[in-house]
Design an enzyme around this catalytic site. Structure first.
Site, mmCIF file in Angstrom:
data_model
loop_
_atom_site.group_PDB
_atom_site.id
_atom_site.type_symbol
_atom_site.label_atom_id
_atom_site.label_comp_id
_atom_site.label_asym_id
_atom_site.label_seq_id
_atom_site.Cartn_x
_atom_site.Cartn_y
_atom_site.Cartn_z
ATOM 1 N N ASP A 1 18.911 -23.724 -42.351
ATOM 2 C CA ASP A 1 17.616 -23.819 -41.680
ATOM 3 C C ASP A 1 17.860 -23.995 -40.188
ATOM 4 O O ASP A 1 19.013 -24.094 -39.735
ATOM 5 C CB ASP A 1 16.768 -24.952 -42.263
ATOM 6 C CG ASP A 1 15.278 -24.598 -42.268
ATOM 7 O OD1 ASP A 1 14.753 -24.272 -41.173
ATOM 8 O OD2 ASP A 1 14.647 -24.640 -43.339
ATOM 9 N N HIS B 1 3.000 -5.139 -50.757
ATOM 10 C CA HIS B 1 2.828 -6.466 -51.350
ATOM 11 C C HIS B 1 1.532 -7.058 -50.807
ATOM 12 O O HIS B 1 1.480 -7.572 -49.697
ATOM 13 C CB HIS B 1 4.014 -7.352 -50.964
ATOM 14 C CG HIS B 1 3.950 -8.741 -51.529
ATOM 15 N ND1 HIS B 1 3.656 -9.001 -52.849
ATOM 16 C CD2 HIS B 1 4.149 -9.945 -50.951
ATOM 17 C CE1 HIS B 1 3.688 -10.304 -53.053
ATOM 18 N NE2 HIS B 1 3.971 -10.901 -51.921
#
Length: 315
Positions: A34, A178
């Site tokens: 991260d 999507h």
């Protein structure tokens, strides 16, 4: 023989849960990354997951980090980085912010893991995977997007709930972008080999398809403070497994279609063969006229999204 090295970029709910699924299935050693601003958070999640291994009986080395140096020479990279949807937001609302994040991530991947297969999950998916491919310059087979596996899983779940049967007996396919323009393929949907149209009337099937299209938004509205992560992460893990175990799975993913389906150079959800080389083959179906029209509508929506993204990034 060394274990596969799997990096998950983004240690939020989707990323951490993807790491969980991959570790539990012993798909390889895992790096959970991260941004530096998260400080020790990815290390904490990785250590917690490692401590689950003696209980659940899996062997995977799991490292949490904020440095791309730890991800070097990854075999597979799952990219979940980006801001999530909040109630009232569409995937398209995320476009500007997440495109910049994906650009930065793609540059780091190109520098540290030039041979990796990259699976993008960040929304709006079809535009984000297009940007990832553009930034990395990787072969088109090595960059793909996770959406079709998730959308199809939602569709299969709703069909199983409707019919009161096992999800294992539902085989289905959704194509296109999507989001709200995803395209069901009734001719490729069956229950234990029985065409679904013989078990559910078309009006009810259309309602189930509509719920599938809005499946992510439904969960966002229920959670109030986040978006779906168990199923998206499981879908990622299935794709990772297809690569590291060379499974040759026939699954729907966002792949770069050039001559296929007449798309002309855009990422869109189509059935593919996925193995160690990434997207090893795009399967072209003989769609009905109605399916072709719906698919083209979905492709046009993706093209518009990519054009908007390119304009935002160049301004």
């Amino acid at each position: 023989m060394r274990r596969a090295k799997i990096t998950v970029i983004g240690a939020g709910n989707v990323g951490a849960t993807c790491a969980h699924w991959c570790a539990a299935a012993e798909l390889g050693d895992i790096v959970l990354l991260d941004i530096p601003q998260t400080e020790d958070m990815p290390r904490g999640k990785a250590l917690d997951l490692m401590q689950a291994s003696p209980i659940m009986g899996f062997d995977s080395n799991i490292v949490g980090t904020t440095s791309y140096a730890d991800t070097a020479d990854s075999d597979v990279i799952v990219v979940t980085a980006g801001i999530p949807r909040k109630p009232g937001m569409s995937r398209d609302d995320l476009l500007n912010t997440n495109a910049k994040i994906i650009t930065s991530v793609g540059e780091q991947i190109k520098a540290t893991s030039p041979n990796a297969v990259v699976i993008v999950v960040s929304n709006p998916l079809d535009a984000m995977v297009q940007q990832m491919w553009k930034v990395t310059g990787f072969d088109k087979a090595k960059v793909c997007g996770q959406a079709g596996v998730l959308d199809t899983a939602r569709y299969r779940t709703f069909l199983a709930m409707e019919l009161g049967v096992s999800v294992e007996d539902i085989s289905a396919l959704l194509m296109g972008g999507h989001g709200d323009t995803m395209v069901p393929i009734p001719s490729c949907t069956s229950v234990g080999g029985i065409p679904v149209t013989q078990l559910i009337d078309r009006a009810r099937l259309d309602e189930i398809v509509e719920r599938t299209r809005k499946g992510g938004a439904e969960i966002v509205s229920l959670l109030k403070t986040g978006s779906a992560y168990y199923a998206p992460a499981a879908a990622c893990a299935q794709m990772v497994e297809a690569v590291v175990r060379d499974k040759k799975r026939v699954i729907p993913v966002a792949a770069l279609c050039e001559s296929e389906y007449g798309v002309g150079g855009y990422y869109v959800g189509v059935p593919v063969v996925m193995g160690s080389g990434g997207v090893e083959k795009i399967i072209e179906l003989d769609l009905t006229d109605s399916e072709k029209a719906d698919f083209q509508n979905s492709v046009d929506a993706v093209k518009g999204l990519v054009a908007t993204m390119d304009q935002l990034l160049s301004s």
